[in-house]
Design an enzyme around this catalytic site. Structure first.
Site, PDB file in Angstrom:
ATOM      1  N   LYS A 177       0.869  -1.180   0.000  1.00 40.40           N
ATOM      2  CA  LYS A 177       0.000   0.000   0.000  1.00 40.40           C
ATOM      3  C   LYS A 177       0.905   1.229   0.000  1.00 40.40           C
ATOM      4  CE  LYS A 177      -1.851   3.185   1.836  1.00 40.40           C
ATOM      5  NZ  LYS A 177      -1.744   4.576   1.301  1.00 40.40           N
ATOM      6  N   GLU A 252       8.916   2.665  11.431  1.00 39.65           N
ATOM      7  CA  GLU A 252       9.944   3.686  11.201  1.00 39.65           C
ATOM      8  C   GLU A 252       9.212   5.012  11.090  1.00 39.65           C
ATOM      9  OE1 GLU A 252      13.084   3.335  11.374  1.00 39.65           O
ATOM     10  OE2 GLU A 252      13.229   1.151  11.304  1.00 39.65           O
ATOM     11  N   CYS A 286      13.124  11.875   6.708  1.00 42.16           N
ATOM     12  CA  CYS A 286      13.045  11.516   8.128  1.00 42.16           C
ATOM     13  C   CYS A 286      14.359  11.874   8.812  1.00 42.16           C
ATOM     14  CB  CYS A 286      12.748  10.042   8.277  1.00 42.16           C
ATOM     15  SG  CYS A 286      13.836   9.007   7.301  1.00 42.16           S
ATOM     16  N   GLU A 387       8.597  17.736  14.710  1.00 43.88           N
ATOM     17  CA  GLU A 387       8.987  17.511  13.310  1.00 43.88           C
ATOM     18  C   GLU A 387       8.157  18.423  12.405  1.00 43.88           C
ATOM     19  OE1 GLU A 387       7.909  13.806  11.199  1.00 43.88           O
ATOM     20  OE2 GLU A 387      10.025  13.647  10.664  1.00 43.88           O
TER      21      GLU A 387
HETATM   22  P1  NAD Z   1       1.930   9.384   6.858  1.00 41.56           P
HETATM   23  O1  NAD Z   1       1.973   8.855   8.245  1.00 41.56           O
HETATM   24  O2  NAD Z   1       0.945  10.464   6.559  1.00 41.56           O
HETATM   25  O3  NAD Z   1       1.613   8.208   5.814  1.00 41.56           O
HETATM   26  C1  NAD Z   1       2.435   7.086   5.701  1.00 41.56           C
HETATM   27  C2  NAD Z   1       1.622   5.956   5.092  1.00 41.56           C
HETATM   28  O4  NAD Z   1       0.625   5.546   6.023  1.00 41.56           O
HETATM   29  C3  NAD Z   1       0.882   6.321   3.811  1.00 41.56           C
HETATM   30  O5  NAD Z   1       0.914   5.247   2.902  1.00 41.56           O
HETATM   31  C4  NAD Z   1      -0.544   6.540   4.303  1.00 41.56           C
HETATM   32  O6  NAD Z   1      -1.519   6.338   3.303  1.00 41.56           O
HETATM   33  C5  NAD Z   1      -0.654   5.477   5.379  1.00 41.56           C
HETATM   34  N1  NAD Z   1      -1.698   5.693   6.387  1.00 41.56           N
HETATM   35  C6  NAD Z   1      -2.283   6.857   6.757  1.00 41.56           C
HETATM   36  N2  NAD Z   1      -3.212   6.633   7.710  1.00 41.56           N
HETATM   37  C7  NAD Z   1      -3.199   5.304   7.961  1.00 41.56           C
HETATM   38  C8  NAD Z   1      -3.924   4.454   8.847  1.00 41.56           C
HETATM   39  N3  NAD Z   1      -4.858   4.943   9.672  1.00 41.56           N
HETATM   40  N4  NAD Z   1      -3.648   3.136   8.838  1.00 41.56           N
HETATM   41  C9  NAD Z   1      -2.693   2.617   8.040  1.00 41.56           C
HETATM   42  N5  NAD Z   1      -1.986   3.374   7.160  1.00 41.56           N
HETATM   43  C10 NAD Z   1      -2.237   4.698   7.123  1.00 41.56           C
HETATM   44  O7  NAD Z   1       3.417   9.848   6.502  1.00 41.56           O
HETATM   45  P2  NAD Z   1       3.943  10.632   5.213  1.00 41.56           P
HETATM   46  O8  NAD Z   1       3.461  12.053   5.277  1.00 41.56           O
HETATM   47  O9  NAD Z   1       3.678   9.876   3.961  1.00 41.56           O
HETATM   48  O10 NAD Z   1       5.522  10.587   5.464  1.00 41.56           O
HETATM   49  C11 NAD Z   1       6.184  11.495   6.280  1.00 41.56           C
HETATM   50  C12 NAD Z   1       6.545  10.909   7.625  1.00 41.56           C
HETATM   51  O11 NAD Z   1       7.251   9.684   7.453  1.00 41.56           O
HETATM   52  C13 NAD Z   1       7.470  11.789   8.436  1.00 41.56           C
HETATM   53  O12 NAD Z   1       7.057  11.800   9.783  1.00 41.56           O
HETATM   54  C14 NAD Z   1       8.827  11.120   8.293  1.00 41.56           C
HETATM   55  O13 NAD Z   1       9.740  11.395   9.330  1.00 41.56           O
HETATM   56  C15 NAD Z   1       8.434   9.691   8.254  1.00 41.56           C
HETATM   57  N6  NAD Z   1       9.470   8.862   7.653  1.00 41.56           N
HETATM   58  C16 NAD Z   1      10.212   8.062   8.463  1.00 41.56           C
HETATM   59  C17 NAD Z   1      11.246   7.293   7.936  1.00 41.56           C
HETATM   60  C18 NAD Z   1      12.073   6.405   8.821  1.00 41.56           C
HETATM   61  O14 NAD Z   1      12.712   5.499   8.299  1.00 41.56           O
HETATM   62  N7  NAD Z   1      12.102   6.608  10.130  1.00 41.56           N
HETATM   63  C19 NAD Z   1      11.505   7.329   6.574  1.00 41.56           C
HETATM   64  C20 NAD Z   1      10.721   8.162   5.768  1.00 41.56           C
HETATM   65  C21 NAD Z   1       9.703   8.913   6.317  1.00 41.56           C
END
Ligand code: NAD
Length: 499
Positions: A177, A252, A286, A387
């Site tokens: 997904k 993550e 991130c 963040e």
């Molecule tokens: P997000 O949390 O908005 O979305 C991430 C994923 O989760 C998307 O595919 C989204 O559709 C899905 N999602 C949303 N609601 C959900 C739910 N209720 N149940 C299951 N899945 C759901 O994050 P984003 O805006 O896409 O990415 C940015 C964030 O990701 C930042 O906080 C960043 O730090 C983090 N990030 C962390 C790492 C790491 O390795 N630590 C790497 C990259 C990004």
């Protein structure tokens, strides 16, 4: 003008429309009026079909010898290499970062594929001495089942490959997904996996909203493994469900990473590092450098260098030559940055450069924001703690390394940190005491290598790692085997030494 292409899910071996009949528009963040494609807004029924098919795929794939599974990944690496330029351009169009960065994102996928290919010939277990005579004791790794992979927008190729490739080499089937903002890159990845010879029911792609498709995947009883990368807020929701349902979960999540610059640092080198760390990917990594912790003796000079250079960065379409910084991913992301700039001002920090939307020629239709540096930031301010996920750098002045380490550690996140110094003693102290999953010495907070473990401590993660050898533990179950060839009953854990 031709109308945008309508894309499909990949479920049960076929490219199919969503059961809902609904689609969403994928747009270019550098030119929001440009619709790049229409993608499925799938529903829980699509997830259910995908999981049912993946279970069938798992039954065969888990019995395929791991070296043969690895050979598929070798071909995936070759195909990614052949299409690298094309994929990078697709990625820049749908998520905005500059072409050199999107090509690097694909390269991470290529490196991860070749690492996984070789891992198919390793997947080591252990053989250890038994405490009893004429008995062998050993472990091996078993596949687990259907892995549900949920990924963010900022590394549209690298992060899905970090999850999917080890999951597949370990013998699991995958339901993928991807983030709503980067569905085209995800589609290409699945095309390549199929072209490389992965059995079609071993990979399933379900596009759609996180709260619908992601949620259904996390809740599905036949998905025992969930790997999630995204915000800490979403990760908490996912973690709650997985805890209740006793699922294996890798999280993550967010970061608030700092670069420390000591008074003996090479300031020119530190300048290059902070510009790349803070404003690369428009601060949407991130591991982005969102705090700069500077020794008082060099603070004013170094801040001046950073502000002068940040003010000169060129904003624009990531496909255009000469662009340093692309747009934010969407309107809400830019609004969040604007809100944090207002918060920083209200907390008493000073905007030394940037601080406003960039809407000059060629920028008005995209989500651009000027690289921003806050000075006069003190520990505890929200811009120092939370963040922001945008091109905003908060500068904190400190008097020594101990104070710098305390500031670095004083946040709820613990992904990455960086120290610029020429002092070996201080470097080793920092390597030990900085409370992060990754520490760089004389390099920026960003720049993971595919063959090393990647992840963070505290609220960045839940103890697992992606990348390197450690992720193979996550995607496999350790089974222990005892073989007793003594021909008699031998009782372990019975005290035979006592009187
Ligand atoms: P997000 O949390 O908005 O979305 C991430 C994923 O989760 C998307 O595919 C989204 O559709 C899905 N999602 C949303 N609601 C959900 C739910 N209720 N149940 C299951 N899945 C759901 O994050 P984003 O805006 O896409 O990415 C940015 C964030 O990701 C930042 O906080 C960043 O730090 C983090 N990030 C962390 C790492 C790491 O390795 N630590 C790497 C990259 C990004």
């Amino acid at each position: 003008m031709t109308s945008p292409r309508t894309f499909q899910n990949f479920i049960a071996g076929s490219w199919v429309a969503p059961s809902t009949g609904d689609h969403f528009a994928n747009r270019n963040p550098a030119r929001w009026s440009e619709v790049l494609g229409r993608f499925p807004s799938s529903g829980p029924d699509d997830v259910a079909r995908a999981v049912a098919s993946a279970r069938e795929g798992f039954a065969r794939w888990s019995r395929t010898p791991a070296p043969l599974r690895g050979e598929v990944l070798k071909r995936v690496g070759d195909l990614l290499s052949a299409r690298k330029g094309e994929i990078a351009a697709v990625m820049t169009r749908e998520m905005g970062k500059v072409l050199a960065e999107t090509a690097g994102d694909v390269q991470e996928g290529i490196d991860t594929a070749y690492y996984a290919a070789v891992e198919g010939r390793r997947l080591f277990g252990n053989t250890v001495p038994s405490e009893l005579r004429n008995k062998w004791a050993m472990t091996y790794r078993r596949p687990i089942g259907v892995a549900g992979l949920i990924t963010p927008f900022n590394f549209p190729m690298a992060i899905p490959t970090w999850k999917a490739f080890p999951a597949l080499v370990c013998g699991n089937a995958v339901v993928f997904k991807p983030a709503e903002d980067v569905p085209h890159t995800a589609t290409i990845l699945v095309e390549i996996l199929l072209e490389a010879g992965l059995p079609p029911d071993v990979i399933q792609l379900v596009h759609g909203r996180g709260e619908v498709v992601g949620k259904a995947l996390v809740e599905h009883p036949d998905v025992p493994v969930i790997s999630f990368t995204g915000s800490t807020a979403t990760g908490s929701l996912v973690g709650g469900t997985c805890g209740r349902l006793h699922k294996r979960l890798s999280l993550e999540m967010g970061g608030k990473n700092a670069q420390i610059v000591m008074d003996d640092a090479d300031l020119d080198l530190a300048l290059e590092g902070v510009l790349w760390g803070a404003f690369g990917t428009t601060g949407q990594r991130c591991t982005a450098t969102s705090r700069l912790i500077v020794h008082a003796k060099v603070h004013d000079r170094f801040v001046q260098m950073v502000c002068a250079a940040a003010g000169k960065l060129t904003l624009g379409d990531g496909l255009a030559a000469g662009t340093d910084v692309g747009p934010l991913i969407h309107e809400d992301a830019r609004k969040k940055v604007e809100e944090y700039v207002a918060i920083g001002r209200s907390e008493g920090a000073t905007v030394a450069v940037g601080g406003t939307i960039a809407d000059g020629p060629g920028l008005a239709d995209g989500w651009f924001f000027r690289p921003t540096v806050f000075t006069g930031v003190t520990p505890g301010m929200r811009i120092e703690q939370e963040e922001i996920f945008g091109p905003v750098l908060s500068v904190v002045k400190v008097n020594d390394l101990d104070e710098a380490i305390a500031v670095n550690n004083g946040v709820k996140y613990g992904l990455s940190s960086s120290l610029y110094t020429r002092d070996v003693r201080g470097a080793f102290q920092a390597m030990t005491d900085l409370d992060n999953g990754i520490t760089y010495i004389n390099a920026p907070t960003i720049g993971a290598e595919a063959h090393l473990p990647f992840g963070g401590v505290k609220q960045t993660g839940n103890g697992h790692r992606e990348g390197g050898w450690e992720v193979y533990d996550f995607y496999s179950e350790t089974k222990v085997l005892y073989v007793d060839y003594s021909g008699k009953l031998q009782r372990a854990q019975i005290d035979t030494h006592g009187g």
